[in-house]
Scaffold this motif. Structure first.
Motif, PDB file in Angstrom:
ATOM      1  N   PRO A   1      -2.171   0.295  -7.672  1.00 24.43           N
ATOM      2  CA  PRO A   1      -2.401   1.680  -7.226  1.00 24.43           C
ATOM      3  C   PRO A   1      -2.773   2.591  -8.394  1.00 24.43           C
ATOM      4  O   PRO A   1      -2.404   2.320  -9.537  1.00 24.43           O
ATOM      5  CB  PRO A   1      -1.041   2.086  -6.648  1.00 24.43           C
ATOM      6  CG  PRO A   1      -0.043   1.228  -7.345  1.00 24.43           C
ATOM      7  CD  PRO A   1      -0.749  -0.076  -7.659  1.00 24.43           C
TER       8      PRO A   1
ATOM      9  N   TRP B   1       3.598   6.929  -4.857  1.00 26.89           N
ATOM     10  CA  TRP B   1       3.602   7.670  -6.119  1.00 26.89           C
ATOM     11  C   TRP B   1       3.222   9.132  -5.892  1.00 26.89           C
ATOM     12  O   TRP B   1       2.232   9.416  -5.210  1.00 26.89           O
ATOM     13  CB  TRP B   1       2.539   7.088  -7.053  1.00 26.89           C
ATOM     14  CG  TRP B   1       2.991   5.988  -7.937  1.00 26.89           C
ATOM     15  CD1 TRP B   1       2.863   4.652  -7.708  1.00 26.89           C
ATOM     16  CD2 TRP B   1       3.614   6.123  -9.223  1.00 26.89           C
ATOM     17  NE1 TRP B   1       3.375   3.959  -8.768  1.00 26.89           N
ATOM     18  CE2 TRP B   1       3.837   4.828  -9.709  1.00 26.89           C
ATOM     19  CE3 TRP B   1       4.011   7.222  -9.999  1.00 26.89           C
ATOM     20  CZ2 TRP B   1       4.430   4.592 -10.944  1.00 26.89           C
ATOM     21  CZ3 TRP B   1       4.605   6.988 -11.227  1.00 26.89           C
ATOM     22  CH2 TRP B   1       4.809   5.690 -11.689  1.00 26.89           C
ATOM     23  N   ILE B   2       3.978  10.029  -6.502  1.00 26.34           N
ATOM     24  CA  ILE B   2       3.595  11.446  -6.523  1.00 26.34           C
ATOM     25  C   ILE B   2       3.902  11.955  -7.920  1.00 26.34           C
ATOM     26  O   ILE B   2       5.054  11.897  -8.353  1.00 26.34           O
ATOM     27  CB  ILE B   2       4.409  12.255  -5.483  1.00 26.34           C
ATOM     28  CG1 ILE B   2       4.050  11.780  -4.073  1.00 26.34           C
ATOM     29  CG2 ILE B   2       4.139  13.749  -5.621  1.00 26.34           C
ATOM     30  CD1 ILE B   2       4.875  12.415  -2.986  1.00 26.34           C
ATOM     31  N   GLU B   3       2.875  12.371  -8.654  1.00 28.72           N
ATOM     32  CA  GLU B   3       3.184  12.874 -10.002  1.00 28.72           C
ATOM     33  C   GLU B   3       3.255  14.392  -9.978  1.00 28.72           C
ATOM     34  O   GLU B   3       2.576  15.025  -9.176  1.00 28.72           O
ATOM     35  CB  GLU B   3       2.189  12.340 -11.040  1.00 28.72           C
ATOM     36  CG  GLU B   3       0.725  12.552 -10.741  1.00 28.72           C
ATOM     37  CD  GLU B   3       0.225  13.931 -11.075  1.00 28.72           C
ATOM     38  OE1 GLU B   3       0.903  14.640 -11.820  1.00 28.72           O
ATOM     39  OE2 GLU B   3      -0.851  14.294 -10.573  1.00 28.72           O
TER      40      GLU B   3
ATOM     41  N   ARG C   1       2.767   6.773   3.641  1.00 27.98           N
ATOM     42  CA  ARG C   1       2.836   8.233   3.807  1.00 27.98           C
ATOM     43  C   ARG C   1       3.492   8.644   5.121  1.00 27.98           C
ATOM     44  O   ARG C   1       3.672   9.828   5.367  1.00 27.98           O
ATOM     45  CB  ARG C   1       1.434   8.833   3.673  1.00 27.98           C
ATOM     46  CG  ARG C   1       0.823   8.564   2.300  1.00 27.98           C
ATOM     47  CD  ARG C   1      -0.530   9.192   2.099  1.00 27.98           C
ATOM     48  NE  ARG C   1      -1.038   8.930   0.765  1.00 27.98           N
ATOM     49  CZ  ARG C   1      -1.734   7.846   0.415  1.00 27.98           C
ATOM     50  NH1 ARG C   1      -2.026   6.926   1.320  1.00 27.98           N
ATOM     51  NH2 ARG C   1      -2.139   7.678  -0.835  1.00 27.98           N
TER      52      ARG C   1
ATOM     53  N   SER D   1       0.861  -1.181   0.000  1.00 27.60           N
ATOM     54  CA  SER D   1       0.000   0.000   0.000  1.00 27.60           C
ATOM     55  C   SER D   1       0.894   1.227   0.000  1.00 27.60           C
ATOM     56  O   SER D   1       2.084   1.134   0.305  1.00 27.60           O
ATOM     57  CB  SER D   1      -0.955   0.001   1.197  1.00 27.60           C
ATOM     58  OG  SER D   1      -0.227   0.048   2.385  1.00 27.60           O
TER      59      SER D   1
ATOM     60  N   ILE E   1       0.949   1.365 -14.993  1.00 30.38           N
ATOM     61  CA  ILE E   1       1.124   0.577 -13.763  1.00 30.38           C
ATOM     62  C   ILE E   1       0.380  -0.753 -13.903  1.00 30.38           C
ATOM     63  O   ILE E   1       0.931  -1.827 -13.651  1.00 30.38           O
ATOM     64  CB  ILE E   1       0.606   1.367 -12.529  1.00 30.38           C
ATOM     65  CG1 ILE E   1       1.471   2.610 -12.290  1.00 30.38           C
ATOM     66  CG2 ILE E   1       0.575   0.473 -11.288  1.00 30.38           C
ATOM     67  CD1 ILE E   1       0.941   3.557 -11.217  1.00 30.38           C
TER      68      ILE E   1
ATOM     69  N   TRP F   1      -3.890   7.044  -9.248  1.00 30.93           N
ATOM     70  CA  TRP F   1      -4.015   8.396  -8.707  1.00 30.93           C
ATOM     71  C   TRP F   1      -5.374   8.536  -8.001  1.00 30.93           C
ATOM     72  O   TRP F   1      -6.419   8.230  -8.597  1.00 30.93           O
ATOM     73  CB  TRP F   1      -3.890   9.436  -9.828  1.00 30.93           C
ATOM     74  CG  TRP F   1      -3.913  10.830  -9.301  1.00 30.93           C
ATOM     75  CD1 TRP F   1      -2.866  11.526  -8.787  1.00 30.93           C
ATOM     76  CD2 TRP F   1      -5.063  11.680  -9.198  1.00 30.93           C
ATOM     77  NE1 TRP F   1      -3.279  12.759  -8.365  1.00 30.93           N
ATOM     78  CE2 TRP F   1      -4.627  12.882  -8.600  1.00 30.93           C
ATOM     79  CE3 TRP F   1      -6.406  11.544  -9.541  1.00 30.93           C
ATOM     80  CZ2 TRP F   1      -5.482  13.946  -8.344  1.00 30.93           C
ATOM     81  CZ3 TRP F   1      -7.266  12.597  -9.280  1.00 30.93           C
ATOM     82  CH2 TRP F   1      -6.795  13.784  -8.694  1.00 30.93           C
ATOM     83  N   ALA F   2      -5.332   8.974  -6.735  1.00 34.89           N
ATOM     84  CA  ALA F   2      -6.538   9.154  -5.912  1.00 34.89           C
ATOM     85  C   ALA F   2      -7.423   7.900  -5.908  1.00 34.89           C
ATOM     86  O   ALA F   2      -8.628   7.996  -5.715  1.00 34.89           O
ATOM     87  CB  ALA F   2      -7.328  10.378  -6.363  1.00 34.89           C
ATOM     88  N   ASN F   3      -6.814   6.765  -6.145  1.00 39.03           N
ATOM     89  CA  ASN F   3      -7.517   5.475  -6.189  1.00 39.03           C
ATOM     90  C   ASN F   3      -8.673   5.490  -7.190  1.00 39.03           C
ATOM     91  O   ASN F   3      -9.696   4.847  -6.994  1.00 39.03           O
ATOM     92  CB  ASN F   3      -8.029   5.095  -4.794  1.00 39.03           C
ATOM     93  CG  ASN F   3      -8.283   3.600  -4.669  1.00 39.03           C
ATOM     94  OD1 ASN F   3      -7.717   2.800  -5.410  1.00 39.03           O
ATOM     95  ND2 ASN F   3      -9.142   3.219  -3.751  1.00 39.03           N
TER      96      ASN F   3
ATOM     97  N   ILE G   1       5.060  14.590   1.164  1.00 32.71           N
ATOM     98  CA  ILE G   1       5.222  13.552   2.185  1.00 32.71           C
ATOM     99  C   ILE G   1       6.676  13.578   2.647  1.00 32.71           C
ATOM    100  O   ILE G   1       7.587  13.625   1.825  1.00 32.71           O
ATOM    101  CB  ILE G   1       4.878  12.170   1.571  1.00 32.71           C
ATOM    102  CG1 ILE G   1       3.408  12.162   1.125  1.00 32.71           C
ATOM    103  CG2 ILE G   1       5.185  11.043   2.542  1.00 32.71           C
ATOM    104  CD1 ILE G   1       3.027  10.982   0.260  1.00 32.71           C
TER     105      ILE G   1
ATOM    106  N   TYR H   1      -1.072  15.495  -3.095  1.00 32.01           N
ATOM    107  CA  TYR H   1      -2.453  15.968  -3.128  1.00 32.01           C
ATOM    108  C   TYR H   1      -2.531  17.325  -2.431  1.00 32.01           C
ATOM    109  O   TYR H   1      -2.004  17.501  -1.340  1.00 32.01           O
ATOM    110  CB  TYR H   1      -3.377  14.971  -2.412  1.00 32.01           C
ATOM    111  CG  TYR H   1      -3.438  13.604  -3.086  1.00 32.01           C
ATOM    112  CD1 TYR H   1      -3.331  13.480  -4.471  1.00 32.01           C
ATOM    113  CD2 TYR H   1      -3.617  12.449  -2.339  1.00 32.01           C
ATOM    114  CE1 TYR H   1      -3.392  12.240  -5.091  1.00 32.01           C
ATOM    115  CE2 TYR H   1      -3.684  11.202  -2.948  1.00 32.01           C
ATOM    116  CZ  TYR H   1      -3.567  11.108  -4.330  1.00 32.01           C
ATOM    117  OH  TYR H   1      -3.624   9.882  -4.928  1.00 32.01           O
TER     118      TYR H   1
ATOM    119  N   ASP I   1      -1.353   5.567 -14.606  1.00 35.96           N
ATOM    120  CA  ASP I   1      -2.074   4.461 -13.953  1.00 35.96           C
ATOM    121  C   ASP I   1      -2.211   3.287 -14.920  1.00 35.96           C
ATOM    122  O   ASP I   1      -2.111   2.124 -14.527  1.00 35.96           O
ATOM    123  CB  ASP I   1      -3.481   4.905 -13.527  1.00 35.96           C
ATOM    124  CG  ASP I   1      -3.460   6.026 -12.497  1.00 35.96           C
ATOM    125  OD1 ASP I   1      -2.432   6.189 -11.824  1.00 35.96           O
ATOM    126  OD2 ASP I   1      -4.474   6.733 -12.374  1.00 35.96           O
TER     127      ASP I   1
END
Ligand SMILES: Cc1cc2nc3c(=O)[nH]c(=O)nc-3n(C[C@H](O)[C@H](O)[C@H](O)COP(=O)(O)O)c2cc1C
Length: 283
Positions: free
Chosen positions: A197, A111-113, A14, A11, A235, A199-201, A71, A66, A232
């Protein structure tokens, strides 16, 4: 650990321990990214280690994460890529391989884009290569919550956290539905990989099963420009291919051909990013 187990227990992390990661382990993770299999061999992509994660997080504040909330992690990895057809999928496909290796080594990632703050992020992090774009980052370090707890949590959350596969499945053409059929080879693969995973699920993917061939479509973004959902898509392409191999089959991804959207009656707010044909029967 088998890939489906990894998918169920991984998962996004963070919260990180302040403890630094041994440099040789970080080197191994970067090497896993650099040597990862490419979706498109002709796209240059590199992973850079940002040793001082605190400094990277501070600089990125307001630009990454976000609502611009970064993080804190002891280190960061940055992905830089050439801008070429298929580069967003290729980025998702390859960076996820780095993240799986990190997970196997007991390290957390998230992940952070930074698609929409690309040049700012690149300048702040002093990445000077004029030919490559900085599109994604991840903190990397030891998770603050124990892996065991994460495992339990992920199993509990499992059902509510991901959409039902049949909501995303189409048979032959878009919106052609049929009942549950877990005997289908593609269904057994997709049942496992839907925990990937995103983005924002948002799980922006839709699957069309056309005989032995799987067609993958992702939602287009409302705004013009880069479609983040393609990351995504990349992935899940990695997980689909790996799961096919785990099940003793073969095949490979090919990019979309002219006119396929029409053939499969894809609505305007979706685009096809690849198809995968199985060339080995299930055992
Ligand atoms: C391309 C991409 C970008 C993401 N960006 C962020 C982000 O900026 N901040 C964050 O906390 N999580 C981010 N995530 C993590 C997702 O929120 C997470 O993958 C999703 O909610 C599913 O949860 P899981 O990874 O724990 O299974 C991102 C994930 C992807 C694939």
């Amino acid at each position: 650990m088998e890939l489906d187990q990894i998918l169920r227990s991984r998962s996004s992390v963070r919260n990180y321990d302040k403890k630094k990661v041994d440099p040789s382990l970080l080197k191994k993770i970067i090497a896993a990214g650099e040597n990862s299999k490419a979706l498109y061999e002709d796209i240059t992509l590199h992973f850079l280690l940002l040793e001082d994660g605190q400094e990277a997080a501070r600089k990125m504040s307001g630009y990454a994460g976000y609502f611009g909330k970064t993080i804190e992690g002891p280190h960061y990895v940055a992905a830089v890529t050439a801008s070429k057809k298929g580069y967003l999928e290729n980025l998702g496909y390859r960076m996820e391989q780095l993240m799986v290796t990190a997970f196997q080594e007991g390290l957390g990632t998230c992940w952070i884009e930074v698609l929409h703050h690309e040049s700012k992020a690149k300048a702040l992090l002093h990445i000077d290569d004029p030919d490559l774009l900085l599109l994604a980052l991840t903190p990397i370090g030891y998770p603050k919550v124990g892996i065991g707890e994460k495992l339990v949590k992920s199993i509990i959350d499992e059902k509510s956290a991901r959409e039902n596969l049949y909501e995303m499945l189409h048979w032959g053409t878009w919106n052609s539905k049929k009942g549950e059929s877990d005997q289908e080879p593609w269904v057994s693969v997709l049942e496992k990989v839907r925990f990937a995973p995103s983005w924002a699920n948002q799980q922006p993917w839709q699957f069309i099963i056309d005989g032995d061939t799987l067609i993958l479509a992702v939602m287009r973004e409302k705004k013009d420009g880069l479609n983040r959902n393609r990351i995504d898509g990349g992935i899940i392409m990695f997980y689909i291919e790996a799961m096919v191999r785990q099940k003793g089959m073969n095949g490979k991804w090919v990019g979309p051909k002219e006119g396929v959207e029409k053939k499969y009656k894809i609505p305007e707010n979706y685009e096809i990013i690849g198809s995968f044909s199985l060339n080995n029967a299930f055992e």
